[in-house]
Design an enzyme around this catalytic site. Structure first.
Site, PDB file in Angstrom:
ATOM      1  N   ASN A 133       7.962   2.261  -4.143  1.00  0.00           N
ATOM      2  CA  ASN A 133       9.194   2.658  -3.442  1.00  0.00           C
ATOM      3  C   ASN A 133      10.466   2.102  -4.092  1.00  0.00           C
ATOM      4  OD1 ASN A 133       8.396   0.099  -2.535  1.00  0.00           O
ATOM      5  ND2 ASN A 133       9.587   0.320  -0.668  1.00  0.00           N
ATOM      6  N   GLU A 231       3.968  -9.627   0.356  1.00  0.00           N
ATOM      7  CA  GLU A 231       5.140  -8.947   0.935  1.00  0.00           C
ATOM      8  C   GLU A 231       4.637  -7.598   1.411  1.00  0.00           C
ATOM      9  OE1 GLU A 231       7.891 -10.508   1.152  1.00  0.00           O
ATOM     10  OE2 GLU A 231       7.828 -12.020  -0.412  1.00  0.00           O
ATOM     11  N   CYS A 265      10.877  -1.057   2.620  1.00  0.00           N
ATOM     12  CA  CYS A 265      10.168  -1.933   3.556  1.00  0.00           C
ATOM     13  C   CYS A 265      11.078  -2.406   4.674  1.00  0.00           C
ATOM     14  CB  CYS A 265       9.555  -3.105   2.803  1.00  0.00           C
ATOM     15  SG  CYS A 265      10.721  -3.916   1.725  1.00  0.00           S
ATOM     16  N   GLU A 437      10.220 -14.522  -1.620  1.00  0.00           N
ATOM     17  CA  GLU A 437      10.720 -14.251  -2.960  1.00  0.00           C
ATOM     18  C   GLU A 437      12.196 -14.651  -2.976  1.00  0.00           C
ATOM     19  OE1 GLU A 437       8.222 -11.442  -5.053  1.00  0.00           O
ATOM     20  OE2 GLU A 437       8.692 -10.066  -3.440  1.00  0.00           O
TER      21      GLU A 437
HETATM   22  P1  NAD Z   1       0.020   0.241  -1.628  1.00  0.00           P
HETATM   23  O1  NAD Z   1      -0.452  -0.889  -0.821  1.00  0.00           O
HETATM   24  O2  NAD Z   1      -0.738   1.506  -1.556  1.00  0.00           O
HETATM   25  O3  NAD Z   1       0.083  -0.128  -3.176  1.00  0.00           O
HETATM   26  C1  NAD Z   1       0.866  -1.208  -3.673  1.00  0.00           C
HETATM   27  C2  NAD Z   1       0.317  -1.639  -5.023  1.00  0.00           C
HETATM   28  O4  NAD Z   1      -0.958  -2.242  -4.817  1.00  0.00           O
HETATM   29  C3  NAD Z   1       0.080  -0.531  -6.027  1.00  0.00           C
HETATM   30  O5  NAD Z   1       0.396  -0.988  -7.328  1.00  0.00           O
HETATM   31  C4  NAD Z   1      -1.401  -0.255  -5.897  1.00  0.00           C
HETATM   32  O6  NAD Z   1      -1.964   0.293  -7.052  1.00  0.00           O
HETATM   33  C5  NAD Z   1      -1.938  -1.658  -5.652  1.00  0.00           C
HETATM   34  N1  NAD Z   1      -3.196  -1.747  -4.920  1.00  0.00           N
HETATM   35  C6  NAD Z   1      -3.571  -1.007  -3.852  1.00  0.00           C
HETATM   36  N2  NAD Z   1      -4.790  -1.400  -3.426  1.00  0.00           N
HETATM   37  C7  NAD Z   1      -5.181  -2.419  -4.231  1.00  0.00           C
HETATM   38  C8  NAD Z   1      -6.339  -3.239  -4.296  1.00  0.00           C
HETATM   39  N3  NAD Z   1      -7.348  -3.128  -3.451  1.00  0.00           N
HETATM   40  N4  NAD Z   1      -6.399  -4.184  -5.256  1.00  0.00           N
HETATM   41  C9  NAD Z   1      -5.366  -4.347  -6.099  1.00  0.00           C
HETATM   42  N5  NAD Z   1      -4.259  -3.598  -6.114  1.00  0.00           N
HETATM   43  C10 NAD Z   1      -4.155  -2.643  -5.178  1.00  0.00           C
HETATM   44  O7  NAD Z   1       1.545   0.426  -1.194  1.00  0.00           O
HETATM   45  P2  NAD Z   1       2.543   1.562  -1.606  1.00  0.00           P
HETATM   46  O8  NAD Z   1       2.113   2.786  -0.866  1.00  0.00           O
HETATM   47  O9  NAD Z   1       2.707   1.602  -3.087  1.00  0.00           O
HETATM   48  O10 NAD Z   1       3.930   1.009  -0.980  1.00  0.00           O
HETATM   49  C11 NAD Z   1       4.318   1.231   0.324  1.00  0.00           C
HETATM   50  C12 NAD Z   1       4.076   0.007   1.190  1.00  0.00           C
HETATM   51  O11 NAD Z   1       4.648  -1.149   0.590  1.00  0.00           O
HETATM   52  C13 NAD Z   1       4.755   0.107   2.546  1.00  0.00           C
HETATM   53  O12 NAD Z   1       3.902  -0.375   3.561  1.00  0.00           O
HETATM   54  C14 NAD Z   1       5.957  -0.799   2.420  1.00  0.00           C
HETATM   55  O13 NAD Z   1       6.481  -1.296   3.614  1.00  0.00           O
HETATM   56  C15 NAD Z   1       5.417  -1.873   1.555  1.00  0.00           C
HETATM   57  N6  NAD Z   1       6.515  -2.574   0.911  1.00  0.00           N
HETATM   58  C16 NAD Z   1       6.784  -3.867   1.295  1.00  0.00           C
HETATM   59  C17 NAD Z   1       7.841  -4.560   0.745  1.00  0.00           C
HETATM   60  C18 NAD Z   1       8.140  -5.979   1.121  1.00  0.00           C
HETATM   61  O14 NAD Z   1       8.825  -6.659   0.378  1.00  0.00           O
HETATM   62  N7  NAD Z   1       7.642  -6.483   2.215  1.00  0.00           N
HETATM   63  C19 NAD Z   1       8.619  -3.958  -0.248  1.00  0.00           C
HETATM   64  C20 NAD Z   1       8.325  -2.647  -0.612  1.00  0.00           C
HETATM   65  C21 NAD Z   1       7.258  -1.973  -0.029  1.00  0.00           C
END
Ligand code: NAD
Length: 455
Positions: A133, A231, A265, A437
């Site tokens: 995102n 996060e 997020c 962070e």
């Molecule tokens: P996601 O969890 O699907 O993927 C995030 C990353 O993790 C990707 O690079 C993915 O390839 C990797 N990943 C997924 N499963 C994994 C596993 N089992 N082992 C290792 N790596 C793995 O999330 P997304 O759909 O890319 O992003 C959206 C989500 O991220 C939303 O819930 C959003 O709120 C959250 N987000 C949080 C913050 C924060 O700072 N708190 C910031 C941005 C986004």
């Protein structure tokens, strides 16, 4: 054997590039290179690291036009937002240049024991797992902090947003960072991400993504006793009290909720409005939205597409579900747009039942929930498992203090939302994760103390 993955433009669904889908053997090679350079990198003078950050930031600023077009093309956000993200990330590197020579320690005489010296040591090889995102700025937060503390970094971007990060890494290498100290490992979460997380020589994982993936990552990391920074998602409330400047609040809520097509997020996901102002708020938001232009982020638009088809399907199902169950009333939008790409209309829902939005809605849907008292607003705001950010809109300091005290989350804004300067610690409580962070707290995430007692 390494395979590859297609990257698509979410505005057209056309393939715009491919990335390697790193297999466990490839990950092993990346980790070995990062581990080999650690002893040299750890001893590199902070002033030299600072120059590398400054050089990288200057190159990013010089290349902002080209980088922003690439980011829009792979991620979908309007060009203006892509530029902001690149320039914001350059600023993050400048912040880390300014602090990397000030990693704190402690030196004290302990009468009866001796002289205590506490130094903070880098953790070693760190993995940064990044979502799609806000890919560039989240990469900058993680890589900046880890490198400033003398760690080496393996960053794994999302498979739908890797191309711009690969280009930023080129700028960082040109700026002086050794190739082995900062490596980008592309691929899927299941294959590449898992291989990184379970590799015995990776000592810290900073993960940003969904709660579900965060839990999977924790389970994979636990047997190896790795340090984690998580996060995860957010379900921020944006609380408009009776004493708010309503025009300023509506403007900020709409800009904030539809920024990056609602995929942030800390987006204002639940808009809580004092019942006496709710009709006026909804009307003004509707007027603003009726002027919103949606389209390819490379054109002059207010909002681009969602990043991927899965996200579009989730948003469509959410809106259909709440309307079918009478948990909300539709004011504006509420449909997929008839154009190629992952487009959904900016959508405004009113009289939304708080329970209907207890899960994070990661897309362009503004949910307005009326409330009758400050206690009720706090109850609703704190009623989800998340605790990332929240804002309160008021002209009374006492109201600001009541909410700032009562909201259960990592960040509270007053008459603001979403602003995240690198000087400010950022992170959540509850299911939004743990660890921080930026700010000064990055030191606690990316170093460990070593106590030396002189007799
Ligand atoms: P996601 O969890 O699907 O993927 C995030 C990353 O993790 C990707 O690079 C993915 O390839 C990797 N990943 C997924 N499963 C994994 C596993 N089992 N082992 C290792 N790596 C793995 O999330 P997304 O759909 O890319 O992003 C959206 C989500 O991220 C939303 O819930 C959003 O709120 C959250 N987000 C949080 C913050 C924060 O700072 N708190 C910031 C941005 C986004």
């Amino acid at each position: 054997m390494q395979s590859s993955l297609d990257v698509r433009n979410p505005a057209t669904n056309e393939v715009i590039g491919t990335i390697p889908n790193a297999a466990p053997d490839d990950v092993d090679n990346f980790v070995n290179a990062a581990a080999d350079i650690l002893p040299t990198w750890e001893k590199t003078a902070a002033s030299k690291r600072a120059v590398m950050f400054v050089n990288a930031a200057s190159l990013m600023r010089a290349r902002v036009d080209e980088l922003a077009v690439l980011l829009t093309t792979e991620q979908g956000k309007p060009l203006r937002e892509a530029r902001d993200e690149i320039l914001g990330s350059a600023h993050v590197f400048e912040y880390y240049a300014s602090v990397c020579g000030s990693i704190p320690g402690d030196a004290r005489n302990l009468p009866g024991y001796g002289y205590l010296n506490v130094v903070r040591k880098p953790l070693g090889v760190c993995a940064a797992i990044i979502p799609w995102n806000m890919p560039v700025i989240i990469f900058a937060w993680k890589a900046g902090a880890a490198l400033a503390c003398g760690n080496t970094v393996l960053a794994k971007p999302s498979k739908t947003a890797s191309l711009t990060i690969l280009k930023i890494a080129e700028a960082m290498h040109e700026g002086g960072f050794p190739k082995e100290a900062l490596q980008i490992v592309t691929g899927s979460g299941e294959q590449t991400g898992s291989a990184l997380i379970t590799h015995p020589d990776v000592r810290h994982i900073s993960f940003t993504g969904s709660v579900v993936s965060g839990k999977a990552v924790s389970l994979q990391a636990a047997p190896h006793l790795k340090k984690l920074t998580l996060e995860l998602g957010g379900n921020d409330s944006f609380i408009v009290t009776k004493t708010a400047d309503i025009d300023a609040a509506v403007k900020a809520a709409v800009r904030n909720r539809f920024y990056n097509c609602g995929q942030v997020c800390t987006s204002a996901k639940r808009i809580l409005v004092d019942a006496s102002l709710a009709d006026e708020f909804v009307h003004k938001a509707e007027v603003m939205l009726s002027g919103y232009v949606v389209g390819n982020g490379l054109e002059k638009v207010n909002m681009g597409p969602l990043n991927n088809a899965n996200q579009l399907a989730l948003i469509e199902a959410f809106v259909e579900g709440v309307l079918d169950r009478d948990e909300a009333q539709l004011v504006y939008g509420g449909k997929r747009l008839d154009m190629p790409g992952n487009f959904y209309a900016p959508t405004l829902l009113k009289n939304v039942s708080p329970l209907a939005v207890s899960e994070e809605i990661f897309g362009p849907v503004m949910s307005v929930i009326p409330f009758g008292s400050a206690d009720e607003a706090l109850d609703i705001a704190n009623s989800t498992m998340y605790g990332l950010g929240s804002s309160v809109w008021t002209s009374e300091i006492s109201t600001a203090r009541t909410f700032a005290e009562g909201l259960r989350c990592g960040v509270v804004w007053v008459n603001k939302h979403l602003t995240l300067p690198p000087e400010m610690p950022f992170g959540g409580v509850g299911s939004s994760g743990f660890g921080r962070e930026n700010g000064r707290d990055f030191v606690y995430e990316y170093t460990e103390p070593k106590s030396i007692l002189f007799g």
